[in-house]
Scaffold this active site. Structure first.
Site, PDB file in Angstrom:
ATOM      1  N   LYS A 125      26.451   6.441  18.910  1.00  0.00           N
ATOM      2  CA  LYS A 125      27.010   7.799  18.956  1.00  0.00           C
ATOM      3  C   LYS A 125      26.047   8.780  18.277  1.00  0.00           C
ATOM      4  O   LYS A 125      25.435   8.440  17.253  1.00  0.00           O
ATOM      5  CB  LYS A 125      28.376   7.796  18.252  1.00  0.00           C
ATOM      6  CG  LYS A 125      29.143   9.104  18.371  1.00  0.00           C
ATOM      7  CD  LYS A 125      30.529   8.968  17.740  1.00  0.00           C
ATOM      8  CE  LYS A 125      31.340  10.246  17.814  1.00  0.00           C
ATOM      9  NZ  LYS A 125      32.679  10.115  17.226  1.00  0.00           N
TER      10      LYS A 125
ATOM     11  N   SER B 281      39.033   8.582  17.026  1.00  0.00           N
ATOM     12  CA  SER B 281      37.879   8.841  17.886  1.00  0.00           C
ATOM     13  C   SER B 281      37.158   7.612  18.436  1.00  0.00           C
ATOM     14  O   SER B 281      36.279   7.744  19.287  1.00  0.00           O
ATOM     15  CB  SER B 281      36.861   9.711  17.142  1.00  0.00           C
ATOM     16  OG  SER B 281      37.344  11.023  17.055  1.00  0.00           O
TER      17      SER B 281
ATOM     18  N   SER C 244      36.592  11.451  19.989  1.00  0.00           N
ATOM     19  CA  SER C 244      35.311  12.091  20.190  1.00  0.00           C
ATOM     20  C   SER C 244      34.205  11.152  20.648  1.00  0.00           C
ATOM     21  O   SER C 244      33.186  11.619  21.140  1.00  0.00           O
ATOM     22  CB  SER C 244      34.881  12.789  18.904  1.00  0.00           C
ATOM     23  OG  SER C 244      34.666  11.834  17.874  1.00  0.00           O
TER      24      SER C 244
END
Lengths: 94, 483
Positions: free
Chosen positions: B78, B177, B153
């Protein structure tokens, strides 16, 4: 409206943000809706006990204050927009 | 043979036996990325050159019989986890050109294993959102339906794993997330106990809630990746000095006699019928395997959304004050010091990030602190208490991961309240610092969209939630996206 223009202006000052007139109207509407949602918490009747806070999280010992090699200055400055081997900012004192 | 459909443990065997080399394996994934990511938009940065170099090093370790669990295994990371010399943008214009001068501790641990970085995946800007549509660069789509969101997210990481553009990935979870995008994209993701994985080098959103964790094709692969990234780190004061077990140890063990709690508030009318049916049907299957289902209650859930957003945004307002356009990040214009900072933040941050900073400063400001922030902290104590009471009688808790399957892109635009309330199933786990795993428990009948269920465990008991998720997955046939 849960918040007025004066409050939004105050929050913008704290947040180092600004909006034009139209933007202020829009953000005031959005923040009012959000704060209405946050206001639900007022229905919860309990007092905060700061002696109990985070008592289940184990904070480790702080490390000894011993100088050690850190990052190379040039490497740290590689992301600064404007450098002369230091951070360059607008004149603070005229 | 389609190597990109294989699990990490199978790839390990293939690499060790010489069926494929580390260089060939990452080449297979890059081929997929080249072909498919133009429409999926899961990666912000693809690191082909670095990957080939890492693959050569990994191959040497394999050839010398020094391979570890992740040697030569390609992974996606990420884009809020710092990678030395590789752009880390947090999907924000503010950090659009930011190249970290150091690696996050989890990256150092993966480097020791000899992993291969495929690239940095998209996300909601500064991890603030549940759709990956607040990304300034790549608004990732759902591989099951390109008109729908992948969740967020960590939507880029979940979509990349789901579409076989990576065998596994790292995400971060502040209020769901990792788990919610895993649910939307039909993969498995675990949010470890707070303190289990070092946060050093994770760009902070809310420091008391953030935690890095794996997203993979199943619980077993999550366990393998979790084994590699856990452990005490002197750079993170909240990193736990606690022994790290082998997270694969309890996989495959029967769940006979395990007590599974079903808190009734998680199965209210706010949850879609198809989601409730799928999760409760999975609970029945676990019961058939010998687990004991126990209904229970968690009254504090009613106030969980405001408690979470007040704490998270207060911390975010503080954490994001460092972005001033001077030391690093986007630099605006201004004749005075103050004007320069305001212009940098106005132009560098997106609308959702600004809203959360404003809310955080509201909660912390004079006159509102006691009514909002302190009340939220009181609720945090209450939620921890309620979880503790449930865990006195039960081993794990089973809940839906999200109230609905993946929704259409644009459905929640301009409606922050709707966006926030959709986090109801996941935020309490972060508030209480507990571990939680989401795995697919079914598919929506008409759309075929995946539905996720969450298994929540006691503090530092990731082994039991992995065991439970694995027990479910052994009897479940996942349907891969046709993408």
């Amino acid at each position: 409206m849960a918040v007025d223009m004066k409050t939004i202006e105050h929050l913008c000052g704290l947040s180092k943000l600004s909006y034009d007139e139209k933007g202020m109207e829009k953000v005031m509407g959005e923040m009012s809706d959000i704060i209405d949602l946050m206001d639900e918490i007022k229905g919860f009747d309990l007092t905060y006990d700061d002696t109990k806070d985070n008592n289940e999280i184990r904070f480790c010992d702080t490390r000894e204050d011993i100088p050690e090699k850190s990052f190379d200055t040039q490497k740290l400055l590689q992301n600064a927009e404007n450098t002369d081997n230091c951070y360059v900012v607008p004149k603070v004192v005229e | 043979m389609n190597f990109t459909k294989a699990k990490i443990r199978d790839l390990r065997k293939m690499l060790d036996s010489g069926e494929i080399s580390a260089k060939e394996l990452c080449g297979e994934y890059f081929k997929n990325i080249d072909e498919k990511d133009e429409s999926l938009l899961s990666y912000i940065t693809v690191t082909k050159d670095e990957a080939l170099k890492s693959a050569e090093k990994a191959q040497k370790m394999i050839d010398e019989k020094q391979a570890k669990a992740l040697t030569g295994i390609p992974l996606a990371i990420k884009d809020n986890i710092c990678t030395d010399g590789i752009k880390t943008t947090c999907a924000s214009k503010m950090l659009g050109d930011f190249v970290p001068p150091y690696n996050a501790s989890v990256i150092e641990k993966l480097n020791e294993q000899g992993y291969v970085l495929l690239g940095k995946t998209s996300m909601d800007e500064f991890a603030m959102g549940g759709s990956t549509q607040t990304s300034a660069f790549k608004k990732t789509k759902n591989p099951y339906d390109l008109e729908r969101v992948p969740g967020g997210s960590s939507g880029g990481s979940a979509a990349a794993v789901s579409a076989s553009l990576a065998p596994a990935a790292l995400g971060s979870d502040t209020g769901g997330s990792i788990r919610q995008p895993s649910s939307f994209c039909g993969v498995t993701g675990i949010k470890p106990t707070y303190g289990r994985v070092s946060r050093y080098g994770l760009v902070a959103f809310a420091s008391s809630l953030d935690q890095i964790g794996p997203i993979a094709n199943d619980a077993h692969d999550c366990a393998i990746l979790l084994n590699a990234v856990c452990g005490y780190d002197r750079h993170d004061a909240t990193s736990a000095r606690i022994d790290v077990p082998d997270f694969t140890e309890k996989l495959g063990q029967p769940i006979k006699g395990m007590k599974i709690a079903l808190p009734k508030e998680f199965y209210s009318d706010a949850i879609d019928g198809c989601v409730k049916d799928a999760v409760l049907s999975a609970a029945k299957e676990l019961e058939k395997q010998g687990a004991v289902l126990e209904e229970c209650s968690m009254p504090g859930l009613k106030y969980a959304i405001p408690a979470y957003y007040l704490i998270a945004c207060a911390e975010a307002a503080s954490n994001l004050s460092r972005f001033d356009g001077i030391k690093y990040g986007f630099r605006g214009e201004g004749r005075t010091f103050n004007d320069l900072i305001i212009d940098s933040r106005n132009k560098g941050f997106g609308e959702e990030v600004k809203r959360r900073i404003l809310l955080g400063n509201y909660a912390l400001s004079s006159g509102y602190y006691d009514a909002y922030y302190k009340k939220a902290l009181a609720l945090k104590q209450e939620i921890i208490k309620e979880y503790n009471e449930i865990f006195e009688k039960c081993d794990v808790i089973l809940t839906p991961t999200a109230p609905t399957p993946a929704y259409k892109i644009g459905a929640q635009d301009n409606d922050p309240v709707k966006m926030y309330t959709a986090d109801i199933c996941t935020v309490t786990v972060n508030i209480a610092g507990l571990p939680g795993i989401s795995t697919t428990c079914g598919y929506e009948k008409d759309s075929g969209l995946p539905i996720g269920m969450s298994i929540i465990g006691k503090r530092f008991d990731e082994q039991t939630i992995l065991q439970t998720a694995d027990a479910w997955e052994q009897g479940f046939t996942p349907v891969a996206p046709e993408f």
